[in-house]
Design a protein around this motif. Structure first.
Motif, PDB file in Angstrom:
ATOM      1  N   PHE A 121      81.418  84.488 -38.127  1.00  0.00           N
ATOM      2  CA  PHE A 121      82.147  84.851 -36.912  1.00  0.00           C
ATOM      3  C   PHE A 121      81.589  86.123 -36.270  1.00  0.00           C
ATOM      4  CE2 PHE A 121      85.382  81.906 -38.539  1.00  0.00           C
ATOM      5  CZ  PHE A 121      85.630  81.191 -37.382  1.00  0.00           C
TER       6      PHE A 121
ATOM      7  N   TYR B 283      81.061  86.191 -32.219  1.00  0.00           N
ATOM      8  CA  TYR B 283      81.539  87.182 -31.255  1.00  0.00           C
ATOM      9  C   TYR B 283      80.365  87.781 -30.469  1.00  0.00           C
ATOM     10  CZ  TYR B 283      85.881  86.943 -33.959  1.00  0.00           C
ATOM     11  OH  TYR B 283      87.013  86.498 -34.588  1.00  0.00           O
TER      12      TYR B 283
ATOM     13  N   TYR C 106      91.239  83.946 -35.636  1.00  0.00           N
ATOM     14  CA  TYR C 106      90.009  84.632 -35.241  1.00  0.00           C
ATOM     15  C   TYR C 106      89.830  84.747 -33.728  1.00  0.00           C
ATOM     16  CZ  TYR C 106      88.407  79.801 -34.744  1.00  0.00           C
ATOM     17  OH  TYR C 106      88.312  78.476 -34.394  1.00  0.00           O
ATOM     18  N   SER C 107      90.724  84.128 -32.950  1.00  0.00           N
ATOM     19  CA  SER C 107      90.555  84.127 -31.489  1.00  0.00           C
ATOM     20  C   SER C 107      91.751  84.700 -30.743  1.00  0.00           C
ATOM     21  CB  SER C 107      90.297  82.692 -30.998  1.00  0.00           C
ATOM     22  OG  SER C 107      91.406  81.853 -31.312  1.00  0.00           O
TER      23      SER C 107
ATOM     24  N   VAL D 124      81.414  77.345 -36.677  1.00  0.00           N
ATOM     25  CA  VAL D 124      80.853  78.317 -35.735  1.00  0.00           C
ATOM     26  C   VAL D 124      79.955  77.630 -34.710  1.00  0.00           C
ATOM     27  CG1 VAL D 124      79.308  80.304 -35.509  1.00  0.00           C
ATOM     28  CG2 VAL D 124      81.069  80.297 -37.293  1.00  0.00           C
TER      29      VAL D 124
ATOM     30  N   ASP E  64      84.245  81.047 -43.458  1.00  0.00           N
ATOM     31  CA  ASP E  64      83.910  82.221 -42.654  1.00  0.00           C
ATOM     32  C   ASP E  64      85.145  82.879 -42.041  1.00  0.00           C
ATOM     33  OD1 ASP E  64      81.177  82.592 -43.002  1.00  0.00           O
ATOM     34  OD2 ASP E  64      80.666  81.048 -41.542  1.00  0.00           O
ATOM     35  N   GLU E  65      86.188  82.083 -41.781  1.00  0.00           N
ATOM     36  CA  GLU E  65      87.417  82.663 -41.220  1.00  0.00           C
ATOM     37  C   GLU E  65      88.047  83.632 -42.212  1.00  0.00           C
ATOM     38  OE1 GLU E  65      91.845  81.113 -39.972  1.00  0.00           O
ATOM     39  OE2 GLU E  65      90.140  79.915 -39.285  1.00  0.00           O
TER      40      GLU E  65
END
Length: 388
Positions: free
Chosen positions: A217, A221, A175-176, A78, A205-206
């Motif tokens: 995450f 964001y 995640y993106s 992150v 975390d993903e």
């Protein structure tokens, strides 16, 4: 023609040859691979070490080369992403000079082909003039469903700039990339040749985000001002969530896999997808200070490759260095197996195994000499030297 004899020759497609001899012509095309009982005519250069094909680096970000030593190591993914965005912008000349230097470094380290991630057109001139083969993955980012079509169209425009070089459009990471953007890429991939390369499960975390909509995450964001109210937790890991969104028409490279587990691997086997794995161990240590459970992936029927990631997350662009890191942590993985991962397996994924990856007559795979081995084990003193 030139002939080289070494303690061992690793043709890769066949068993290692003790006191083997490789003969190539002036263009680097392999003429013959023989043993000492069948020497070719003419002089033979005697070398100490192992001769193998040139290396294939299936995951690099050459346009991030100017970020070497700029990002604090072991801060986690992150913070790494935040730092990339903070430091990424630079004078174009500084970026292109660093790209050129990185290209030369890979050449010197015995790399012959690269799967490279790009978000801009800055690497095009270097790649066009390079001695290396490049396939460029034009990378897409957008977690907002409403932006999917505009982002995809922008990627198509960049793709056209890279042509006629080998290139394709790819999603960045689970995640993106929104489900809508994944679907646009799949539609494109189902219609024409379009290799895929995805960053996968680089940190816990993903998976935490996909399972529970929790973890680091959420803060990421927020940091970038991205509204994620549309996203609902999937109650399963990120990889299991995106596999159904991927094409079954193209080869797919899953990169990093730091937190991929056996359940994820077994889940993939239930789907008709052409999955390849890429490990970038030095980058994993640099970013998360942990390595994937590589032993879980062996003998599962998948193609395994090696990559360097970028100089933003690595001290060098060297496949031998990645092999050293793997073998130090997993000593049961032989040098012969690692050379296979770093040569023919990468060539197969990139679709260039008709020319690269093995020392077969008629191919132009490049020749590397590996020295400083202990028996056939990689040591801190082991080095690679490009012969051809």
């Amino acid at each position: 023609m030139k002939s080289f004899r070494a303690d061992y020759v690793f043709p890769v497609y066949a068993d290692p040859i003790k006191n083997g001899i490789v003969t190539v012509n002036d263009q680097g095309r392999v003429i013959a691979v023989t043993d000492q009982n069948n020497p070719p005519d003419g002089p033979i250069e005697q070398l100490s070490g192992v001769i193998c094909p040139g290396f294939v680096n299936t995951h690099c970000h050459i346009e991030l080369s100017h970020l070497k030593d700029k990002i604090q190591p072991r801060g986690g993914l992150v913070d790494f992403i935040k730092d990339i965005q903070t430091f990424r912008d630079a004078d174009n000349k500084q970026v292109t000079d660093a790209i050129q230097k990185a290209d030369e470094e890979m050449y010197a380290n015995g790399i012959v082909a690269v799967g490279d991630i790009s978000n801009s057109n800055l690497s095009i001139p270097v790649k066009a003039a390079s001695k290396l083969y490049y396939h460029t993955f034009v990378e897409t980012f957008s977690f907002l469903p409403q932006n999917a079509e505009a982002i995809f169209n922008k990627a198509m425009e960049l793709l056209s700039e890279f042509k006629p070089q080998s290139c394709s459009i790819t999603p960045h990471a689970p995640y993106s990339v929104s489900k809508e953007l994944f679907k646009l890429i799949r539609k494109h991939s189902d219609a024409e040749q379009n290799l895929i390369s995805i960053h996968n499960q680089e940190c816990e975390d993903e998976n935490k985000f996909y399972r529970y909509k929790l973890g680091g995450f959420i803060e990421l964001y927020k940091h970038f001002g991205i509204d994620i109210s549309h996203f609902k937790p999937q109650a399963r890991n990120s990889l299991q969530s995106i596999i159904p969104l991927l094409t079954n028409k193209q080869q797919v490279l899953l990169v990093h896999n730091t937190c991929t587990n056996l359940k994820d691997i077994y889940f993939i086997k239930r789907f008709d997808r052409k999955i390849n794995w890429c490990f970038c161990p030095n980058a994993n240590l640099y970013i998360e200070n942990r390595l994937p459970k590589i032993q879980l992936f062996i003998d599962q029927g998948f193609n395994i490759t090696l990559g360097t990631d970028s100089l933003a997350s690595n001290s060098s662009l060297c496949i031998l260095s990645e092999m050293r890191t793997v073998q130090k942590k997993f000593p049961s993985i032989s040098t012969e197996k690692l050379i296979e991962w770093g040569t023919v397996n990468g060539a197969k994924f990139l679709g260039i195994d008709d020319e690269k990856g093995t020392l077969e007559p008629g191919k132009t795979p490049g020749l590397n000499l590996i020295t400083g081995l202990d028996g056939l084990k990689i040591t801190p003193e082991t080095k690679v030297r490009r012969l051809i």
